[in-house]
Design a protein around this motif. Structure first.
Motif, mmCIF file in Angstrom:
data_model
loop_
_atom_site.group_PDB
_atom_site.id
_atom_site.type_symbol
_atom_site.label_atom_id
_atom_site.label_comp_id
_atom_site.label_asym_id
_atom_site.label_seq_id
_atom_site.Cartn_x
_atom_site.Cartn_y
_atom_site.Cartn_z
ATOM 1 N N ASN A 8 0.832 -1.209 0.000
ATOM 2 C CA ASN A 8 0.000 0.000 0.000
ATOM 3 C C ASN A 8 0.870 1.263 0.000
ATOM 4 O O ASN A 8 2.102 1.205 0.131
ATOM 5 N N GLY A 9 0.197 2.399 -0.189
ATOM 6 C CA GLY A 9 0.925 3.656 -0.370
ATOM 7 C C GLY A 9 1.852 3.969 0.786
ATOM 8 O O GLY A 9 3.018 4.310 0.584
ATOM 9 N N LEU A 10 1.359 3.801 2.024
ATOM 10 C CA LEU A 10 2.186 4.195 3.173
ATOM 11 C C LEU A 10 3.410 3.291 3.308
ATOM 12 O O LEU A 10 4.518 3.746 3.589
ATOM 13 N N VAL A 13 5.897 4.262 0.709
ATOM 14 C CA VAL A 13 6.602 5.507 1.070
ATOM 15 C C VAL A 13 7.747 5.191 2.027
ATOM 16 O O VAL A 13 8.859 5.697 1.881
ATOM 17 N N ARG A 14 7.493 4.282 2.985
ATOM 18 C CA ARG A 14 8.569 3.915 3.927
ATOM 19 C C ARG A 14 9.717 3.240 3.193
ATOM 20 O O ARG A 14 10.884 3.524 3.427
ATOM 21 N N LEU A 15 9.363 2.349 2.248
ATOM 22 C CA LEU A 15 10.420 1.661 1.508
ATOM 23 C C LEU A 15 11.208 2.631 0.624
ATOM 24 O O LEU A 15 12.415 2.491 0.428
ATOM 25 N N HIS A 47 5.586 -9.404 -9.038
ATOM 26 C CA HIS A 47 4.140 -9.676 -9.186
ATOM 27 C C HIS A 47 3.333 -9.122 -8.009
ATOM 28 O O HIS A 47 2.344 -9.704 -7.594
ATOM 29 N N THR A 48 3.817 -8.035 -7.438
ATOM 30 C CA THR A 48 3.091 -7.378 -6.341
ATOM 31 C C THR A 48 2.324 -6.185 -6.910
ATOM 32 O O THR A 48 2.866 -5.435 -7.738
ATOM 33 N N ARG A 49 1.112 -6.021 -6.442
ATOM 34 C CA ARG A 49 0.327 -4.889 -6.934
ATOM 35 C C ARG A 49 0.795 -3.612 -6.236
ATOM 36 O O ARG A 49 0.883 -3.571 -5.008
ATOM 37 N N GLU A 55 -3.281 7.216 -4.987
ATOM 38 C CA GLU A 55 -2.937 6.813 -3.612
ATOM 39 C C GLU A 55 -1.453 7.097 -3.322
ATOM 40 O O GLU A 55 -1.101 7.663 -2.287
ATOM 41 N N LEU A 56 -0.590 6.741 -4.272
ATOM 42 C CA LEU A 56 0.837 6.960 -4.023
ATOM 43 C C LEU A 56 1.169 8.453 -4.032
ATOM 44 O O LEU A 56 1.950 8.941 -3.202
ATOM 45 N N ALA A 57 0.521 9.188 -4.949
ATOM 46 C CA ALA A 57 0.771 10.632 -5.002
ATOM 47 C C ALA A 57 0.389 11.284 -3.670
ATOM 48 O O ALA A 57 1.149 12.089 -3.109
#
Ligand SMILES: Cc1ncc(COP(=O)(O)O)c(C=O)c1O
Length: 477
Positions: A8-10, A13-15, A47-49, A55-57
């Motif tokens: 997910n987005g959060l 962002v951490r990665l 193969h990860t969504r 959401e990422l923005a």
């Protein structure tokens, strides 16, 4: 092949960490580069969504156009693919690029120097002799079905004798043969931990162990090091507060920091395990590869599962390892193996059976070679990259190098373009930690090490780093 796995987005962002640092001209190119690195080194699995653009923005606080352009670049390069209305998944380009390889290098792909793996080549003569001997022995086993979930008794005895010689009296029924130390850890996780359990890990730690914890559905609980090694008070407090199912530690030339735990700390660790009822998984993969002085005896108690391996002393390609535990635990772990891989290959076990009793002799050659590679790389680093600060490992296979600035991921991208595959610090940590560090193995021959450092100097220079040397840069086109 798309999967249900998603990031997910959060989390992304951490990665991504500080993705704006580095020598990229535009925000979208910087974002694309960093995402590409995360995909290449497996921190965002294949193969990860990935999150939707909006959401990422939102999570990054950038415009949707920036994310859209980064995704588009990665689609063009083959690192993402999208299905209209369904989503976007990570991918790898179908030709010319391996999971450790770059999109566009300044050198040919097959000229890429691999500093991503800390693993020496085989001592060829020993391996050949052992393989020939194994072939002749194989005949004895052919009339049997060949499945032995606990391993060949001759190998279990040889491994037990080696532990005993190192100061931890061991009987063969305390040994289970596995397909390497990584398999031994994954098996232990499968047998002893359940999804949601907490597993204490050192921070930084061996990336594949971290991944095994995650894949088991468990939660890694990181314990940082102090400046000189383990902070046992912090470890005790963490165990008290989190009640982990297991704690995974690498006391001998810890990967990647190179720390070696003192005999006193080993005793305190065993006492801590007993006090808190915590099972310790002690990874001894490189324990016998001390270079300056022998390691203290193995950490051992009823609450300890020790994992070990033929990979670094003999050869990674053997895929033979083992674990040492109480006889009851060995039987339990052996039973858990049925659904995983049933048993280890007989031929490879026979090779290891021949080699393990020769560990002392083989280790002498190995140490000599590693000492000289360590010195060679250290010298070359001092000459070409004097602002980098390598640690001073007294054993093991690599340096943990402080780059002086949080540029490790950008350096890894630049290094790939200059023909070196590199393990950037965040690979060894959680949530993008260790951006100031890279691990540099000295497991290549002298010429390759020199060339690797020269290419790293060129890669660093390309980022705007300072390389104090007037030697011409070799191997860079
Ligand atoms: C700390 C540690 N554990 C486990 C492994 C994997 O060992 P094996 O090849 O025996 O699975 C490695 C390999 O680099 C390692 O460094």
């Amino acid at each position: 092949m798309n999967t249900d796995r998603r990031v997910n987005g959060l989390h992304l962002v951490r990665l991504l960490g500080d993705w704006r640092s580095g020598a990229v001209p535009t925000a979208y190119a910087g974002l694309a580069s960093r995402l590409r690195l995360l995909i290449l080194d497996g921190r965002v699995p294949l193969h990860t969504r990935v999150p939707a653009e909006r959401e990422l923005a939102d999570a990054l606080g950038v415009s949707r156009t920036t994310v859209a352009a980064a995704y588009e670049r990665l689609r063009e390069d083959g690192f993402l693919h999208s299905r209209r209305g369904a989503g976007t998944w990570t991918d790898l380009p179908s030709t010319g690029v391996s999971a450790a390889g770059p999109v566009a290098t300044l050198v040919d792909d097959d000229d890429l120097i691999d500093l991503a793996h800390a693993a020496p080549p085989a001592p060829a003569e020993w391996l050949h002799a052992a393989a020939e001997c194994a072939i002749t022995q194989l005949t004895r086993y052919l009339p049997t079905h060949g499945y032995d979930p606990l391993g060949l008794s001759a190998l279990r005895s040889a491994v037990a004798d080696r532990y005993t010689a190192r100061g931890a009296t061991t009987t063969p029924d305390q040994v289970l043969v596995t397909a390497g130390a990584q398999h031994a850890f994954a098996l232990t996780l499968r047998a002893l931990a359940s999804p949601g359990d907490r597993i204490v890990v050192e921070h930084p730690t061996y990336p594949n162990a971290l991944e095994a914890v995650r894949r088991a559905g468990c939660r890694p609980v990181p314990v940082p090091f102090g400046p000189d090694g383990w902070d046992l008070e912090m470890l005790a407090a963490t165990i008290r507060h989190t009640a982990p199912r297991l704690a995974y530690l690498v006391p001998d030339f810890q990967n990647p920091t190179g720390f070696c735990m003192s005999a006193e700390d080993r005793a305190s660790l065993v006492a801590l395990a007993a006090r808190t009822g915590t099972t310790l998984v002690i990874d001894e993969t490189v324990a016998e590869l001390w270079l300056d002085r022998p390691t203290p005896p193995p950490v051992s108690s009823e609450l300890v599962v020790t994992t070990g391996s033929a990979s670094k002393m003999f050869w990674g390609g053997l895929r033979v390892g083992w674990l040492r535990a109480s006889p009851t635990m060995v039987r339990r772990l052996g039973a858990a193996r049925a659904s995983m891989d049933l048993a280890s290959p007989i031929l490879e076990q026979l090779i290891a059976t021949d080699l393990v009793p020769r560990t002392v002799e083989i280790a002498e050659d190995r140490r000599e070679w590693l000492r000289s590679s360590r010195a060679r790389m250290h010298e070359r680093l001092a000459l070409r990259l004097p602002s980098w600060k390598p640690n001073a490992p007294t054993g093991g296979l690599g340096f943990w190098v402080d780059l002086g600035a949080p540029i490790a991921s950008a350096l890894a991208i630049s290094a790939e373009r200059h023909g070196v595959a590199l393990a950037a610090g965040p690979r060894f940590g959680l949530d993008g930690a260790f951006e100031r560090f890279v691990r540099l193995p000295y497991t290549l021959d002298a010429e390759a090490l020199d060339l690797a450092v020269d290419r790293l100097a060129a890669a660093y220079l390309a980022l705007g780093g300072e390389v104090l040397d007037d030697l011409p840069l070799r191997g860079v086109t």
